[in-house]
Design an enzyme around this catalytic site. Structure first.
Site, PDB file in Angstrom:
ATOM      1  N   GLY A  10       0.840  -1.200   0.000  1.00 56.50           N
ATOM      2  CA  GLY A  10       0.000   0.000   0.000  1.00 56.50           C
ATOM      3  C   GLY A  10       0.873   1.247   0.000  1.00 56.50           C
ATOM      4  O   GLY A  10       1.938   1.254   0.609  1.00 56.50           O
ATOM      5  N   ASP A 127       0.602   1.988   9.137  1.00 60.11           N
ATOM      6  CA  ASP A 127       0.206   1.192  10.306  1.00 60.11           C
ATOM      7  C   ASP A 127       1.266   1.160  11.411  1.00 60.11           C
ATOM      8  O   ASP A 127       0.958   0.819  12.550  1.00 60.11           O
ATOM      9  CB  ASP A 127      -0.093  -0.256   9.893  1.00 60.11           C
ATOM     10  CG  ASP A 127      -1.379  -0.386   9.097  1.00 60.11           C
ATOM     11  OD1 ASP A 127      -2.029   0.645   8.852  1.00 60.11           O
ATOM     12  OD2 ASP A 127      -1.723  -1.522   8.723  1.00 60.11           O
ATOM     13  N   MET A 169      -7.326   3.000   9.982  1.00 60.71           N
ATOM     14  CA  MET A 169      -6.616   1.816   9.490  1.00 60.71           C
ATOM     15  C   MET A 169      -5.797   1.188  10.613  1.00 60.71           C
ATOM     16  O   MET A 169      -5.545   1.802  11.653  1.00 60.71           O
ATOM     17  CB  MET A 169      -5.757   2.170   8.283  1.00 60.71           C
ATOM     18  CG  MET A 169      -6.590   2.231   7.005  1.00 60.71           C
ATOM     19  SD  MET A 169      -5.572   2.413   5.543  1.00 60.71           S
ATOM     20  CE  MET A 169      -6.796   2.210   4.254  1.00 60.71           C
ATOM     21  N   ARG A 267     -23.620   7.392  14.733  1.00 62.53           N
ATOM     22  CA  ARG A 267     -23.215   7.558  13.339  1.00 62.53           C
ATOM     23  C   ARG A 267     -21.808   6.974  13.154  1.00 62.53           C
ATOM     24  O   ARG A 267     -21.013   6.952  14.100  1.00 62.53           O
ATOM     25  CB  ARG A 267     -23.188   9.035  12.939  1.00 62.53           C
ATOM     26  CG  ARG A 267     -24.561   9.674  12.879  1.00 62.53           C
ATOM     27  CD  ARG A 267     -25.364   9.183  11.671  1.00 62.53           C
ATOM     28  NE  ARG A 267     -26.615   9.894  11.524  1.00 62.53           N
ATOM     29  CZ  ARG A 267     -27.762   9.580  12.119  1.00 62.53           C
ATOM     30  NH1 ARG A 267     -27.815   8.529  12.939  1.00 62.53           N
ATOM     31  NH2 ARG A 267     -28.864  10.282  11.920  1.00 62.53           N
TER      32      ARG A 267
HETATM   33  O1  F6P Z   1      -0.720  -0.969   4.263  1.00 65.36           O
HETATM   34  C1  F6P Z   1      -1.474  -0.770   5.364  1.00 65.36           C
HETATM   35  C2  F6P Z   1      -2.909  -0.532   5.061  1.00 65.36           C
HETATM   36  O2  F6P Z   1      -3.074   0.844   4.986  1.00 65.36           O
HETATM   37  C3  F6P Z   1      -3.791  -1.207   6.088  1.00 65.36           C
HETATM   38  O3  F6P Z   1      -4.021  -0.480   7.237  1.00 65.36           O
HETATM   39  C4  F6P Z   1      -5.053  -1.481   5.302  1.00 65.36           C
HETATM   40  O4  F6P Z   1      -5.722  -2.596   5.822  1.00 65.36           O
HETATM   41  C5  F6P Z   1      -4.538  -1.758   3.945  1.00 65.36           C
HETATM   42  O5  F6P Z   1      -3.309  -1.066   3.824  1.00 65.36           O
HETATM   43  C6  F6P Z   1      -5.482  -1.381   2.828  1.00 65.36           C
HETATM   44  O6  F6P Z   1      -4.878  -1.715   1.631  1.00 65.36           O
HETATM   45  P1  F6P Z   1      -5.450  -1.523   0.165  1.00 65.36           P
HETATM   46  O7  F6P Z   1      -4.792  -0.303  -0.370  1.00 65.36           O
HETATM   47  O8  F6P Z   1      -5.006  -2.746  -0.551  1.00 65.36           O
HETATM   48  O9  F6P Z   1      -6.924  -1.358   0.258  1.00 65.36           O
END
Ligand code: F6P
Length: 343
Positions: A10, A127, A169, A267
């Site tokens: 990511g 993270d 996240m 909410r």
């Molecule tokens: O890389 C970490 C992260 O931001 C996580 O917290 C999250 O679950 C994931 O990436 C989401 O990834 P993607 O971009 O594949 O949706």
């Protein structure tokens, strides 16, 4: 020397700052040429690369994302993947690779190192869960974004006497939730490290509303937070190419349960990828730059199989194998600080 750089997994604010620092020091001090592989491991497998020089990186320091592109592509899902990578770098005259990534990319880097790829890792992820380093870049930016969002939710929650559930996240760990919860003044924070009991969550909210005369609560929940087994069902899970779980949505279940059980109007806000986008904070720009400089120095020393890491405010090198051994969890001391403010 010739070095290749890739960004995997990511994206995260600060990636371009790392690349910029690598290129700058490679050219100015190490007489080293730099190429950028596109879309993480995929570029290395398909030999798709671009030349990088100081001019190409001009103006990229404050820009989020990665100029090289990224993906969750796993080279080990192809039988000939590792060998193709080794052949590609040999044919291109590349002496070594700098892999900037999180858990998945760094595990791949370690595996490729054991198969003979000269490689240095740089820890990246919002993270903040990579082991052997106190901080990954991108985390500070994500915490700042989440904290700002929580601050905004306070005022609307208070105006309407509502409970606001905010999902941040944090797939396996609750660093973002804990930090943003403390900084944003959360009434309750739920993290993957501590399975939550929905009855206690609701009792805590009710206590706060009844005892303190407060009619608004902010519940921060990490996307990977799990209920105590056998309590509530938070839905089905999907997995990416590395077998890593895909999350997002626990807040919807939680919000509905809170409203049903407490009677307080609730909410839900899921911050999602907003936390990963945009310009890095000053802290992340500096950390990413330090990592980039340290990574190209490790390459120049041919100190392969290492990851650059932050320990006691110094950048050091640790074996990749050590960094991927286990994820870094929220420290009990910090979690205890967060808990002091739960009702
Ligand atoms: O890389 C970490 C992260 O931001 C996580 O917290 C999250 O679950 C994931 O990436 C989401 O990834 P993607 O971009 O594949 O949706």
């Amino acid at each position: 020397m010739r070095v290749g750089v890739l960004t995997g997994g990511g994206d995260c604010p600060g990636l371009n700052a790392v690349i910029r620092a690598v290129v700058r020091k490679a050219i100015k001090e190490h007489d080293c040429e730099v190429v950028g592989y596109l879309d993480g491991w995929r570029g290395l497998l398909d030999d798709e690369k671009i030349p990088l020089d100081i001019n190409r990186l001009r103006g990229t320091l404050p820009i989020g994302g990665t100029i090289l592109g990224t993906s969750r592509f796993n080279p080990f899902s192809y039988d000939d993947g590792p060998q193709r990578i080794l052949d590609n770098i040999k044919n291109a005259g590349v002496d070594g690779i700098i892999a900037i990534g999180g858990e998945g990319t760094l595990s791949g880097a370690n595996e490729m190192f054991t198969r003979g790829l000269p490689i240095v890792g740089v820890p990246k992820t919002i993270d903040n869960d990579v082991g052997a380093t106190e901080r990954t870049f991108g985390f500070d930016t994500a915490v700042s974004i989440a904290t700002e969002a929580i601050g905004r939710l306070h005022t609307t929650a208070e105006s309407h006497n509502r409970v606001m559930v905010v999902e941040v996240m944090g797939r396996h760990v609750g660093h973002i939730a804990t930090w943003a919860g403390i900084a944003g003044g959360a009434s309750l924070t739920l993290i993957p490290e501590e399975p939550f009991d929905i009855e206690e969550v609701c009792a805590s909210i009710t206590r706060r509303h009844e005892n303190y005369g407060k009619f608004a609560s902010i519940v921060v929940v990490a996307e990977g937070a799990k209920p105590v087994e056998g309590t509530i069902d938070i839905g089905t899970e999907t997995y990416d190419d590395f077998g890593h779980i895909r999350l997002g949505g626990v807040a919807n279940v939680l919000g509905a349960e809170i409203e049903k059980r407490t009677g307080y109007e609730t909410r839900v806000t899921i911050l999602g990828h907003v936390q990963r986008g945009g310009t890095p904070t000053a802290h992340d720009r500096v950390l990413a730059t330090r990592y980039g400089i340290a990574a190209i120095d490790a390459v120049a020393d041919r100190d392969w199989g290492k990851m650059v890491a932050l320990q006691s405010d110094r950048i050091i090198r640790v074996p990749l194998s050590e960094a991927i051994k286990e994820l870094k969890m929220v420290q009990p001391e910090l979690w205890n600080v967060a808990q002091q403010f739960f009702a």
